[in-house]
Design an enzyme around this catalytic site. Structure first.
Site, PDB file in Angstrom:
ATOM      1  N   TYR A 139      -2.135  -9.314  -1.594  1.00  0.00           N
ATOM      2  CA  TYR A 139      -1.321  -9.142  -0.384  1.00  0.00           C
ATOM      3  C   TYR A 139      -1.217  -7.666   0.019  1.00  0.00           C
ATOM      4  CZ  TYR A 139       3.263  -8.349  -2.960  1.00  0.00           C
ATOM      5  OH  TYR A 139       4.298  -7.899  -3.727  1.00  0.00           O
ATOM      6  N   GLY A 157       5.145   0.095   2.098  1.00  0.00           N
ATOM      7  CA  GLY A 157       5.155   1.385   1.410  1.00  0.00           C
ATOM      8  C   GLY A 157       4.769   2.513   2.351  1.00  0.00           C
ATOM      9  N   SER A 158       4.520   3.675   1.762  1.00  0.00           N
ATOM     10  CA  SER A 158       4.359   4.879   2.594  1.00  0.00           C
ATOM     11  C   SER A 158       2.914   5.384   2.634  1.00  0.00           C
ATOM     12  CB  SER A 158       5.260   5.964   2.016  1.00  0.00           C
ATOM     13  OG  SER A 158       4.947   6.112   0.644  1.00  0.00           O
ATOM     14  N   LEU A 159       1.988   4.592   2.056  1.00  0.00           N
ATOM     15  CA  LEU A 159       0.632   5.132   1.891  1.00  0.00           C
ATOM     16  C   LEU A 159      -0.303   4.916   3.062  1.00  0.00           C
ATOM     17  CD1 LEU A 159      -0.064   4.278  -1.831  1.00  0.00           C
ATOM     18  CD2 LEU A 159      -0.256   6.537  -0.773  1.00  0.00           C
ATOM     19  N   ASP A 174      -1.658 -18.209   4.394  1.00  0.00           N
ATOM     20  CA  ASP A 174      -0.557 -17.998   3.447  1.00  0.00           C
ATOM     21  C   ASP A 174       0.761 -17.807   4.190  1.00  0.00           C
ATOM     22  OD1 ASP A 174       0.462 -17.008   0.655  1.00  0.00           O
ATOM     23  OD2 ASP A 174       1.106 -15.458   2.074  1.00  0.00           O
ATOM     24  N   TYR A 208       9.756 -16.365   4.891  1.00  0.00           N
ATOM     25  CA  TYR A 208       9.375 -15.626   6.094  1.00  0.00           C
ATOM     26  C   TYR A 208      10.106 -16.178   7.327  1.00  0.00           C
ATOM     27  CZ  TYR A 208       5.562 -14.062   3.031  1.00  0.00           C
ATOM     28  OH  TYR A 208       4.830 -13.557   1.974  1.00  0.00           O
ATOM     29  N   GLN A 223      -0.475 -14.203  -6.828  1.00  0.00           N
ATOM     30  CA  GLN A 223      -0.572 -13.390  -5.602  1.00  0.00           C
ATOM     31  C   GLN A 223       0.184 -12.084  -5.813  1.00  0.00           C
ATOM     32  OE1 GLN A 223       1.428 -13.713  -1.321  1.00  0.00           O
ATOM     33  NE2 GLN A 223      -0.093 -15.326  -1.582  1.00  0.00           N
ATOM     34  N   THR A 231       0.953 -14.279   7.005  1.00  0.00           N
ATOM     35  CA  THR A 231       1.794 -14.640   8.162  1.00  0.00           C
ATOM     36  C   THR A 231       3.212 -14.066   8.095  1.00  0.00           C
ATOM     37  OG1 THR A 231       2.596 -16.661   7.126  1.00  0.00           O
ATOM     38  CG2 THR A 231       0.576 -16.858   8.435  1.00  0.00           C
TER      39      THR A 231
HETATM   40  N1  LIG Z   1       3.859 -12.644  -2.288  1.00  0.00           N
HETATM   41  C1  LIG Z   1       4.516 -11.642  -1.775  1.00  0.00           C
HETATM   42  O1  LIG Z   1       5.532 -11.177  -2.311  1.00  0.00           O
HETATM   43  C2  LIG Z   1       4.016 -11.040  -0.495  1.00  0.00           C
HETATM   44  C3  LIG Z   1       4.532  -9.814  -0.055  1.00  0.00           C
HETATM   45  C4  LIG Z   1       4.035  -9.281   1.121  1.00  0.00           C
HETATM   46  C5  LIG Z   1       3.061  -9.950   1.823  1.00  0.00           C
HETATM   47  N2  LIG Z   1       2.591 -11.167   1.404  1.00  0.00           N
HETATM   48  C6  LIG Z   1       1.566 -11.917   2.168  1.00  0.00           C
HETATM   49  O2  LIG Z   1       0.472 -11.055   2.399  1.00  0.00           O
HETATM   50  C7  LIG Z   1       0.232 -10.947   3.802  1.00  0.00           C
HETATM   51  C8  LIG Z   1      -0.341  -9.582   4.146  1.00  0.00           C
HETATM   52  O3  LIG Z   1       0.579  -8.560   3.887  1.00  0.00           O
HETATM   53  P1  LIG Z   1       1.395  -7.792   5.037  1.00  0.00           P
HETATM   54  O4  LIG Z   1       1.575  -8.703   6.199  1.00  0.00           O
HETATM   55  O5  LIG Z   1       2.614  -7.221   4.413  1.00  0.00           O
HETATM   56  O6  LIG Z   1       0.499  -6.554   5.402  1.00  0.00           O
HETATM   57  P2  LIG Z   1      -1.022  -6.250   5.804  1.00  0.00           P
HETATM   58  O7  LIG Z   1      -1.812  -7.481   5.931  1.00  0.00           O
HETATM   59  O8  LIG Z   1      -1.468  -5.195   4.865  1.00  0.00           O
HETATM   60  O9  LIG Z   1      -0.853  -5.582   7.248  1.00  0.00           O
HETATM   61  C9  LIG Z   1      -0.363  -6.273   8.359  1.00  0.00           C
HETATM   62  C10 LIG Z   1      -0.237  -5.301   9.531  1.00  0.00           C
HETATM   63  O10 LIG Z   1      -1.528  -4.796   9.875  1.00  0.00           O
HETATM   64  C11 LIG Z   1      -1.751  -4.989  11.276  1.00  0.00           C
HETATM   65  N3  LIG Z   1      -3.183  -5.324  11.442  1.00  0.00           N
HETATM   66  C12 LIG Z   1      -3.843  -6.396  10.960  1.00  0.00           C
HETATM   67  N4  LIG Z   1      -5.136  -6.328  11.257  1.00  0.00           N
HETATM   68  C13 LIG Z   1      -5.313  -5.171  11.957  1.00  0.00           C
HETATM   69  C14 LIG Z   1      -6.432  -4.560  12.560  1.00  0.00           C
HETATM   70  N5  LIG Z   1      -7.648  -5.102  12.464  1.00  0.00           N
HETATM   71  N6  LIG Z   1      -6.235  -3.380  13.229  1.00  0.00           N
HETATM   72  C15 LIG Z   1      -4.995  -2.833  13.317  1.00  0.00           C
HETATM   73  N7  LIG Z   1      -3.900  -3.365  12.752  1.00  0.00           N
HETATM   74  C16 LIG Z   1      -4.060  -4.534  12.083  1.00  0.00           C
HETATM   75  C17 LIG Z   1      -0.880  -6.159  11.686  1.00  0.00           C
HETATM   76  O11 LIG Z   1      -0.606  -6.037  13.064  1.00  0.00           O
HETATM   77  P3  LIG Z   1      -0.589  -7.281  14.085  1.00  0.00           P
HETATM   78  O12 LIG Z   1       0.216  -8.362  13.455  1.00  0.00           O
HETATM   79  O13 LIG Z   1       0.005  -6.703  15.314  1.00  0.00           O
HETATM   80  O14 LIG Z   1      -2.008  -7.728  14.303  1.00  0.00           O
HETATM   81  C18 LIG Z   1       0.337  -5.930  10.787  1.00  0.00           C
HETATM   82  O15 LIG Z   1       1.198  -4.986  11.370  1.00  0.00           O
HETATM   83  C19 LIG Z   1       1.598 -11.255   4.411  1.00  0.00           C
HETATM   84  O16 LIG Z   1       1.535 -11.519   5.793  1.00  0.00           O
HETATM   85  C20 LIG Z   1       2.040 -12.388   3.545  1.00  0.00           C
HETATM   86  O17 LIG Z   1       1.415 -13.606   3.930  1.00  0.00           O
HETATM   87  C21 LIG Z   1       3.049 -11.700   0.237  1.00  0.00           C
END
Ligand SMILES: NC(=O)c1ccc[n+]([C@@H]2O[C@H](COP(=O)([O-])OP(=O)(O)OC[C@H]3O[C@@H](n4cnc5c(N)ncnc54)[C@H](OP(=O)(O)O)[C@@H]3O)[C@@H](O)[C@H]2O)c1
Length: 302
Positions: A208, A215-217, A65, A70, A180, A36
């Site tokens: 996560y 990142g850039s990947l 989560d 956030y 995590q 989230t």
């Molecule tokens: N513990 C930590 O330090 C830490 C750090 C980073 C993240 N997290 C947790 O991990 C979660 C996930 O990481 P993240 O939010 O950074 O990145 P992610 O889940 O890798 O990617 C999220 C992005 O992907 C897009 N997306 C999701 N499903 C999609 C689909 N089926 N098709 C196209 N685009 C899609 C979302 O867009 P839309 O929202 O527009 O759907 C959003 O822009 C976070 O939200 C957070 O809860 C924890």
């Protein structure tokens, strides 16, 4: 997006229920949950985000989560609204900032999170990353919250293998339920030592950025020919493939991916990834394109 029919929901849910990870206390959680980060930042997206989270729960992605960090509480507020009437179906996770990592700080931060989330307990409370508070004090604070019933279990985030070893050496450190960390096809360093260590200690990993958002990947992964070809073979998108890959060993390695999706259409695609099983051949192709490191590398973080 148009209404999703009940049959589709039931079928996706069935697939999701087959993909579970068991915590050390025997609790089963889905291998795909919902992140989230950035939810609540843009008021125009709020309605869609709430709809997305609620749809995710109905599809079986019942682990949610969030973190006090956030949007400084805004994400927790969105989650609180989304889980109204659904609390008993949800495995709710939030995180405390390291600066709140002592006994008093954790108690106060937890209280505020509970209020924003509209609940009286958390299923899991994580220390977001290591700060300057000695880990013994964090363990003590987490154990006190457990005793009071405010949290059912606690864990950590962004801990590398040596941090886990240190945690384990402390009194009650082995009560930690999960760690995590960042994990996706383009960032496989934890396969060298952290995943094996955690598997040995029966402690699941919450992955996560499974869609490589940070990142850039991301573009590199999505435009890779092997990724595109395998996704095509399964009639799925490259992002669905990344997600399916991240939970390919969910049950044996204890991997729970937490993609964030603020759009219901994205949530449905992500939930469908639970039903994608990669062949041995496909795994080998992806291993060649994006090999895991040969030696220990520092933990990747956002
Ligand atoms: N513990 C930590 O330090 C830490 C750090 C980073 C993240 N997290 C947790 O991990 C979660 C996930 O990481 P993240 O939010 O950074 O990145 P992610 O889940 O890798 O990617 C999220 C992005 O992907 C897009 N997306 C999701 N499903 C999609 C689909 N089926 N098709 C196209 N685009 C899609 C979302 O867009 P839309 O929202 O527009 O759907 C959003 O822009 C976070 O939200 C957070 O809860 C924890």
């Amino acid at each position: 997006m148009s209404e999703i029919d009940d049959e589709t929901i039931a079928e996706v849910r069935r697939q999701m229920q087959k993909r579970t990870v068991t915590l050390a206390d025997g609790t089963k959680v889905p291998a795909i949950g919902q992140g989230t980060w950035r939810m609540g930042d843009d008021p125009k997206k709020r309605k869609s985000e709430i709809e997305a989270l609620r749809l995710g729960v109905s599809l079986g992605m019942t682990l949610i989560d969030t973190a006090e960090l956030y949007g400084y509480g805004k994400s927790e507020q969105v989650v609180g609204e989304a889980i109204k009437g659904l609390r008993d179906q949800v495995f709710l996770v939030t995180k405390a900032l390291p600066g709140n990592g002592d006994r008093k700080g954790l108690a106060a931060a937890c209280e505020k999170s509970l209020r924003r989330l509209g609940t009286d307990h958390l299923d899991l409370y994580l220390l977001h990353w290591i700060g300057s508070v000695p880990i013994e004090e964090t363990i003590e604070g987490m154990e006190a919250l457990k005793k009071s019933g405010k949290i059912l279990r606690w864990g950590v985030s962004n801990f590398d293998t040596s941090d886990m070893e240190n945690l384990w050496s402390k009194s009650n450190g082995s009560h930690c339920a999960v760690n995590q960390v960042l994990y996706h096809l383009g960032s496989r360093g934890i396969e060298v030592d952290l995943i094996p260590w955690q598997r040995e200690h029966h402690m699941p990993i919450m992955a996560y950025c499974p869609l490589a958002e940070a990142g850039s990947l991301k573009q590199h992964l999505l435009s890779d020919q092997s990724v595109k070809k395998i996704a095509e073979a399964h009639s799925i998108t490259p992002l669905q493939l990344l997600l399916a890959w991240s939970i390919r060993n969910a049950e044996t390695d204890g991997i729970i991916a937490i993609p964030k999706a603020g759009q219901p259409g994205h949530v449905l695609e992500n939930a469908k990834a639970a039903g994608i099983v990669l062949t041995e051949e496909e795994r080998v192709v992806l291993d060649k394109a994006f090999p895991r490191p040969q030696h220990k590398v520092p933990l990747d973080i956002v």
